[in-house]
Motif scaffolding. Structure first.
Motif, PDB file in Angstrom:
ATOM      1  N   ILE A  23       0.840  -1.205   0.000  1.00 38.89           N
ATOM      2  CA  ILE A  23       0.000   0.000   0.000  1.00 38.89           C
ATOM      3  C   ILE A  23       0.869   1.247   0.000  1.00 38.89           C
ATOM      4  CG2 ILE A  23      -1.641   1.350   1.372  1.00 38.89           C
ATOM      5  CD1 ILE A  23      -2.904  -1.423   2.154  1.00 38.89           C
ATOM      6  N   LEU A  24       1.936   1.248   0.787  1.00 38.66           N
ATOM      7  CA  LEU A  24       2.843   2.400   0.804  1.00 38.66           C
ATOM      8  C   LEU A  24       3.551   2.571  -0.542  1.00 38.66           C
ATOM      9  CD1 LEU A  24       4.480   2.033   4.330  1.00 38.66           C
ATOM     10  CD2 LEU A  24       2.895   3.827   3.578  1.00 38.66           C
ATOM     11  N   TRP A  25       3.950   1.466  -1.167  1.00 37.74           N
ATOM     12  CA  TRP A  25       4.747   1.507  -2.406  1.00 37.74           C
ATOM     13  C   TRP A  25       3.879   1.736  -3.635  1.00 37.74           C
ATOM     14  CZ3 TRP A  25       9.870   1.870  -2.908  1.00 37.74           C
ATOM     15  CH2 TRP A  25      10.453   1.607  -4.137  1.00 37.74           C
ATOM     16  N   ARG A  26       2.767   0.955  -3.741  1.00 45.13           N
ATOM     17  CA  ARG A  26       1.937   0.994  -4.957  1.00 45.13           C
ATOM     18  C   ARG A  26       0.565   1.633  -4.737  1.00 45.13           C
ATOM     19  NH1 ARG A  26       1.129  -4.003  -8.317  1.00 45.13           N
ATOM     20  NH2 ARG A  26      -0.302  -4.545  -6.666  1.00 45.13           N
ATOM     21  N   HIS A  27       0.261   1.956  -3.500  1.00 47.44           N
ATOM     22  CA  HIS A  27      -1.031   2.547  -3.126  1.00 47.44           C
ATOM     23  C   HIS A  27      -2.193   1.580  -3.320  1.00 47.44           C
ATOM     24  CE1 HIS A  27       1.134   6.265  -2.711  1.00 47.44           C
ATOM     25  NE2 HIS A  27       1.571   6.135  -3.950  1.00 47.44           N
ATOM     26  N   LYS A  28      -1.888   0.289  -3.364  1.00 45.98           N
ATOM     27  CA  LYS A  28      -2.922  -0.745  -3.436  1.00 45.98           C
ATOM     28  C   LYS A  28      -2.280  -2.073  -3.080  1.00 45.98           C
ATOM     29  CE  LYS A  28      -2.255  -1.669  -8.360  1.00 45.98           C
ATOM     30  NZ  LYS A  28      -2.899  -1.810  -9.661  1.00 45.98           N
ATOM     31  N   THR A  29      -3.119  -3.064  -2.792  1.00 49.11           N
ATOM     32  CA  THR A  29      -2.628  -4.415  -2.537  1.00 49.11           C
ATOM     33  C   THR A  29      -3.677  -5.398  -3.016  1.00 49.11           C
ATOM     34  OG1 THR A  29      -1.489  -5.822  -0.925  1.00 49.11           O
ATOM     35  CG2 THR A  29      -3.461  -4.668  -0.156  1.00 49.11           C
ATOM     36  N   HIS A  30      -3.428  -6.670  -2.793  1.00 50.90           N
ATOM     37  CA  HIS A  30      -4.295  -7.748  -3.240  1.00 50.90           C
ATOM     38  C   HIS A  30      -4.222  -8.838  -2.173  1.00 50.90           C
ATOM     39  CE1 HIS A  30      -5.328 -11.272  -5.819  1.00 50.90           C
ATOM     40  NE2 HIS A  30      -6.114 -10.395  -6.409  1.00 50.90           N
ATOM     41  N   PHE A  31      -5.290  -9.606  -2.003  1.00 53.02           N
ATOM     42  CA  PHE A  31      -5.293 -10.626  -0.951  1.00 53.02           C
ATOM     43  C   PHE A  31      -4.130 -11.606  -1.089  1.00 53.02           C
ATOM     44  CE2 PHE A  31      -7.436 -13.127  -4.171  1.00 53.02           C
ATOM     45  CZ  PHE A  31      -7.031 -14.430  -3.894  1.00 53.02           C
ATOM     46  N   SER A  32      -3.677 -11.840  -2.314  1.00 53.30           N
ATOM     47  CA  SER A  32      -2.552 -12.761  -2.511  1.00 53.30           C
ATOM     48  C   SER A  32      -1.279 -12.230  -1.866  1.00 53.30           C
ATOM     49  CB  SER A  32      -2.323 -13.020  -4.001  1.00 53.30           C
ATOM     50  OG  SER A  32      -1.985 -11.831  -4.684  1.00 53.30           O
ATOM     51  N   MET A  33      -1.156 -10.930  -1.731  1.00 49.95           N
ATOM     52  CA  MET A  33       0.021 -10.348  -1.104  1.00 49.95           C
ATOM     53  C   MET A  33       0.010 -10.572   0.402  1.00 49.95           C
ATOM     54  SD  MET A  33       1.876  -9.182  -3.559  1.00 49.95           S
ATOM     55  CE  MET A  33       1.426 -10.825  -4.093  1.00 49.95           C
ATOM     56  N   VAL A  34      -1.159 -10.650   0.985  1.00 51.26           N
ATOM     57  CA  VAL A  34      -1.260 -10.989   2.407  1.00 51.26           C
ATOM     58  C   VAL A  34      -0.762 -12.419   2.605  1.00 51.26           C
ATOM     59  CG1 VAL A  34      -2.845 -11.313   4.348  1.00 51.26           C
ATOM     60  CG2 VAL A  34      -3.159  -9.374   2.793  1.00 51.26           C
TER      61      VAL A  34
END
Length: 118
Positions: A23-34
């Motif tokens: 979130i800090l780097w790309r301003h978004k995330t995805h459940f797979s990243m968790v």
């Protein structure tokens, strides 16, 4: 049972931390990243325990490689097989399948320098 609790705690911290970095780097995330972050944190703890006595730099090198391999596995699964397009490093120099690249391996190395002591 104690080990399962520790792994669950590490997985949770790693998952939240990885998503937070995203979130800090790309301003978004995805459940797979968790999920990837949780796996990475458990692996980093195993590396730290197995390499106790080795230099922090060597541990960070091994950790960066491990994180990169997790990123490759998750990229192949979620981006290529499931076609979810979570990330694409195709524009990055020396990328492999658009899923990993040396720049992010280097970033994982520096991040590992901070994570391993904890």
């Amino acid at each position: 049972m104690k080990n399962i609790g520790k792994c669950t705690l590490l997985f949770t911290i790693g998952g939240i931390g990885y998503a937070g970095v995203e979130i800090l780097w790309r301003h978004k995330t995805h459940f797979s990243m968790v999920l990837a972050g949780g796996v990475c944190f458990v692996i980093l703890d195993a590396i730290r325990r197995k390499m106790r006595g080795s230099s922090l730099v060597l541990q960070a090198c091994v950790s960066a490689l491990a994180i990169t391999l997790v990123e490759l596995a998750f990229g192949i699964l979620f981006n290529i097989i499931f076609d979810m397009n979570v990330w694409n490093y195709s524009s990055m120099p020396f990328n492999f399948l658009g899923q990993i690249c040396p720049l992010y391996t280097a970033l994982w190395f520096f991040l590992s320098l901070f994570i391993i002591p904890f």
